[in-house]
Design a protein around this motif. Sequence first.
Motif, PDB file in Angstrom:
ATOM      1  N   CYS A  44       0.866  -1.184   0.000  1.00 26.87           N
ATOM      2  CA  CYS A  44       0.000   0.000   0.000  1.00 26.87           C
ATOM      3  C   CYS A  44       0.901   1.232   0.000  1.00 26.87           C
ATOM      4  CB  CYS A  44      -0.960  -0.010   1.185  1.00 26.87           C
ATOM      5  SG  CYS A  44      -0.181   0.264   2.775  1.00 26.87           S
ATOM      6  N   HIS A  46       0.820   3.846   2.316  1.00 25.45           N
ATOM      7  CA  HIS A  46       1.061   4.567   3.571  1.00 25.45           C
ATOM      8  C   HIS A  46       1.756   3.747   4.651  1.00 25.45           C
ATOM      9  CE1 HIS A  46      -2.487   2.468   5.151  1.00 25.45           C
ATOM     10  NE2 HIS A  46      -2.029   2.801   6.333  1.00 25.45           N
ATOM     11  N   ASN A  77      -6.238  -2.206   0.523  1.00 31.39           N
ATOM     12  CA  ASN A  77      -6.745  -1.456   1.677  1.00 31.39           C
ATOM     13  C   ASN A  77      -8.044  -0.727   1.356  1.00 31.39           C
ATOM     14  OD1 ASN A  77      -4.741  -2.222   3.422  1.00 31.39           O
ATOM     15  ND2 ASN A  77      -3.634  -0.286   3.351  1.00 31.39           N
ATOM     16  N   TYR A  82      -8.690   5.005   4.068  1.00 29.53           N
ATOM     17  CA  TYR A  82      -7.300   5.381   3.781  1.00 29.53           C
ATOM     18  C   TYR A  82      -7.239   5.900   2.347  1.00 29.53           C
ATOM     19  CZ  TYR A  82      -6.309   2.987   8.094  1.00 29.53           C
ATOM     20  OH  TYR A  82      -6.304   2.625   9.409  1.00 29.53           O
ATOM     21  N   ASP A  85      -4.593   5.258  -0.310  1.00 29.13           N
ATOM     22  CA  ASP A  85      -4.484   3.928  -0.893  1.00 29.13           C
ATOM     23  C   ASP A  85      -5.520   3.682  -1.991  1.00 29.13           C
ATOM     24  OD1 ASP A  85      -2.317   3.278   0.686  1.00 29.13           O
ATOM     25  OD2 ASP A  85      -3.518   2.308   2.237  1.00 29.13           O
ATOM     26  N   LYS A 180      -6.136  -3.114   5.717  1.00 25.90           N
ATOM     27  CA  LYS A 180      -7.233  -2.307   6.260  1.00 25.90           C
ATOM     28  C   LYS A 180      -8.541  -2.780   5.616  1.00 25.90           C
ATOM     29  CE  LYS A 180      -4.018  -0.171   8.390  1.00 25.90           C
ATOM     30  NZ  LYS A 180      -3.323  -1.022   9.330  1.00 25.90           N
TER      31      LYS A 180
END
Length: 185
Positions: A44, A46, A77, A82, A85, A180
Amino acid sequence: MAVSPPVCDFGWTAPDFALPGTDGKTHRLSDIRGPRGTLVMFICNHCPYVLAVRDRLIRDARDLQGLGIGVAAICSNDASAYPEDGIEGMRRVAEELDLPFPYLHDEDQSVARAYGAVCTPDFFGFDAGMGLQYRGRLDASRKQAGPPDLRRDLYEAMKQVAETGHGPAEQIPSMGCSIKWKDAA
């Protein structure tokens, strides 16, 4: 909290997929498959574990492609939680880093679930017949990149797969941020 995937389930067959890439094309597993093996990476934009090794990941992907290993990265994610992403953030990263492999968006998270991916980064290294041979780490880096002379675990394992069709019996799992997941409806 850091998460580690389970040990390698040798011979497990790679699930097929068709995912949109940052290049605007839809990519299938068969498009990515290399003549001597395939590496599917869940990453991803982050995660500090991914950011710590991004340059090494790109280096190793290029080197593996030179050995006949097909490579793709997937971001699964939840982009609503987020946004960096999401596909736009992925496009920006792919362009900035000149990624040498397709960067794919798994918006509904079905591919991550099919693979049993648990963290970023999570590496799935397959032989030429698409049987799993490696589910380990890139190297000994964690949230910070380790020294430049670290053993290249992923590269060495996939080189072995390209040469022999078999991954190493001993593998150290990757570690990273949990994927996530979207809230269940």
